[in-house]
Design a protein around this motif. Structure first.
Motif, short mmCIF file in Angstrom:
data_model
loop_
_atom_site.label_atom_id
_atom_site.label_comp_id
_atom_site.label_asym_id
_atom_site.label_seq_id
_atom_site.Cartn_x
_atom_site.Cartn_y
_atom_site.Cartn_z
N VAL A 107 -0.91 10.65 -1.39
CA VAL A 107 -2.21 9.94 -1.73
C VAL A 107 -1.27 8.24 -1.59
CG1 VAL A 107 -3.07 9.25 -4.17
CG2 VAL A 107 -3.13 11.40 -4.23
N SER A 108 0.34 8.19 -2.25
CA SER A 108 0.83 7.22 -1.48
C SER A 108 0.60 6.21 -0.16
CB SER A 108 2.19 6.94 -2.45
OG SER A 108 1.88 7.42 -3.49
N TYR A 109 1.21 7.99 0.48
CA TYR A 109 1.02 7.38 2.54
C TYR A 109 -0.53 7.16 2.64
CZ TYR A 109 5.61 10.22 2.88
OH TYR A 109 6.83 10.12 3.00
N GLN A 110 -1.33 7.99 1.83
CA GLN A 110 -2.64 7.65 2.29
C GLN A 110 -3.05 6.12 2.23
OE1 GLN A 110 -6.55 8.82 0.12
NE2 GLN A 110 -5.81 10.44 1.24
N LYS A 111 -2.82 5.75 0.63
CA LYS A 111 -3.03 4.25 0.43
C LYS A 111 -2.70 3.56 1.12
CE LYS A 111 -5.39 5.22 -3.18
NZ LYS A 111 -6.82 4.81 -2.78
N LEU A 112 -1.10 3.16 1.76
CA LEU A 112 -0.61 2.67 2.61
C LEU A 112 -0.57 2.48 3.67
CD1 LEU A 112 3.12 3.93 1.75
CD2 LEU A 112 2.56 1.08 1.45
N GLY A 113 -1.78 3.87 4.52
CA GLY A 113 -1.84 4.10 5.11
C GLY A 113 -3.30 3.49 5.91
N GLU A 114 -4.24 3.38 4.89
CA GLU A 114 -5.52 2.34 4.25
C GLU A 114 -5.47 0.61 4.11
OE1 GLU A 114 -6.92 3.82 0.17
OE2 GLU A 114 -7.44 5.95 1.05
N VAL A 115 -4.28 0.52 3.69
CA VAL A 115 -3.57 -1.07 3.88
C VAL A 115 -3.13 -1.31 5.64
CG1 VAL A 115 -1.81 -2.78 3.43
CG2 VAL A 115 -2.85 -1.42 1.27
N ALA A 116 -2.55 -0.40 5.82
CA ALA A 116 -2.02 -0.35 7.63
C ALA A 116 -3.42 -0.79 8.27
CB ALA A 116 -0.90 0.53 7.53
N ARG A 117 -4.38 0.17 7.66
CA ARG A 117 -5.50 0.37 9.01
C ARG A 117 -6.55 -1.24 8.76
NH1 ARG A 117 -11.11 3.24 8.81
NH2 ARG A 117 -10.96 2.22 6.23
N ALA A 118 -6.35 -1.79 6.95
CA ALA A 118 -7.06 -3.25 6.70
C ALA A 118 -6.28 -4.03 7.52
CB ALA A 118 -7.15 -3.03 5.30
N PHE A 155 -2.66 0.11 13.49
CA PHE A 155 -2.91 1.04 13.92
C PHE A 155 -2.34 2.44 13.63
CE2 PHE A 155 -6.91 -1.33 14.91
CZ PHE A 155 -7.74 -0.94 14.67
N GLY A 156 -0.82 1.88 14.01
CA GLY A 156 -0.09 2.06 14.89
C GLY A 156 0.52 3.22 13.12
N ALA A 157 0.85 2.16 12.59
CA ALA A 157 1.87 2.33 11.02
C ALA A 157 -0.14 2.92 9.84
CB ALA A 157 1.76 0.80 10.00
N ALA A 158 -0.35 2.95 10.32
CA ALA A 158 -2.50 3.70 9.62
C ALA A 158 -1.36 4.89 9.75
CB ALA A 158 -3.04 3.39 9.92
N ARG A 159 -1.54 5.29 11.42
CA ARG A 159 -1.39 6.91 11.60
C ARG A 159 0.08 7.61 11.26
NH1 ARG A 159 -1.44 5.20 16.78
NH2 ARG A 159 -3.61 5.30 17.25
N GLU A 160 0.56 6.99 11.36
CA GLU A 160 2.00 7.42 11.11
C GLU A 160 1.51 7.72 9.23
OE1 GLU A 160 5.63 9.67 11.70
OE2 GLU A 160 4.03 9.10 13.20
N ALA A 161 1.68 6.60 8.53
CA ALA A 161 1.20 7.22 7.44
C ALA A 161 -0.46 8.40 6.55
CB ALA A 161 0.68 6.19 6.38
N HIS A 162 -1.46 8.56 7.11
CA HIS A 162 -1.90 9.27 7.28
C HIS A 162 -1.21 10.77 7.94
CE1 HIS A 162 -5.09 6.92 5.34
NE2 HIS A 162 -5.57 6.18 6.29
N LYS A 163 -0.62 10.01 8.74
CA LYS A 163 0.19 11.81 9.01
C LYS A 163 0.70 12.52 8.46
CE LYS A 163 2.43 14.07 13.16
NZ LYS A 163 3.41 13.78 14.74
N LYS A 164 1.92 11.42 7.72
CA LYS A 164 2.58 11.76 6.53
C LYS A 164 1.69 12.27 5.83
CE LYS A 164 6.53 9.09 7.75
NZ LYS A 164 7.12 8.22 7.68
#
Length: 189
Positions: free
Chosen positions: A99-110, A114-123
């Motif tokens: 969930v923490s990776y997901q939240k970091l991905g959501e912030v990165a996407r916002a 997109f690269g950081a968002a993709r990496e966080a969501h992948k993890k």
């Protein structure tokens, strides 16, 4: 007292009273951090502190303050990463890290990163995929896996990779169809 402030913060967030929610989550955090000074090895207390930071990050993101949101989610992540490392067989600790990776991905996407968002969501996806494979009959893990596919699809769509987005969305939908068929009375399915 910390849990009461936390519950009040959740209520205020649902009512979109973000300043009151932030204040309640901060008070909850203060109580829990004070308690943690006396019991630094208390994993449940540290988990609750991580959850307070997560909620503060969600409030900040709702307010459009992505810097504060990222900071809060990073603090939550560090706590959850430690808890997951201390208890690698604890599926709740692993799920919380996801969930923490997901939240970091959501912030990165916002933020448009997109690269950081993709990496966080992948993890996040990799953790949930392991949990779902380990317990394939666990509907919550399957739901989380569907959400993880959906998050990857959102990032792919936002970055213009429509083919990948479609693939991720189809996988997400496939899981939800299976959940709905196997649990027709479950409103979450």
């Amino acid at each position: 007292l910390g849990s009461r402030f936390f519950s009040f913060g959740d209520l205020m967030r649902l009512e979109n009273k973000l300043a009151a929610a932030r204040e309640a989550f901060m008070k909850s955090l203060e109580v829990r951090e004070r308690l943690a000074l006396a019991a630094p090895e208390d994993a449940e207390l540290r988990r609750d502190i991580g959850l307070c930071y997560e909620r503060l990050g969600e409030v900040a993101r709702s307010e459009g303050d992505l810097v504060t949101a990222r900071d809060a989610h990073e603090k939550s992540f560090k706590i959850r990463e430690l808890l997951a490392a201390e208890s690698p067989g604890d599926s709740v600790a692993q799920h919380n890290l996801s969930v923490s990776y997901q939240k970091l991905g959501e912030v990165a996407r916002a933020e448009g990163n997109f690269g950081a968002a993709r990496e966080a969501h992948k993890k996040s996806f990799e953790i949930i995929e392991r949990l779902a494979a380990a317990d394939p009959l666990n509907a919550e893990n399957q739901r989380s896996l569907s959400v993880a596919y959906n998050k990857l699809g959102e990032v792919a769509r936002a970055s213009g990779d429509i083919a990948s987005a479609r693939n991720f969305f189809e996988k997400s939908l496939e899981i939800f169809k299976l959940l709905a068929a196997s649990t027709p009375n479950d409103a979450k399915a």
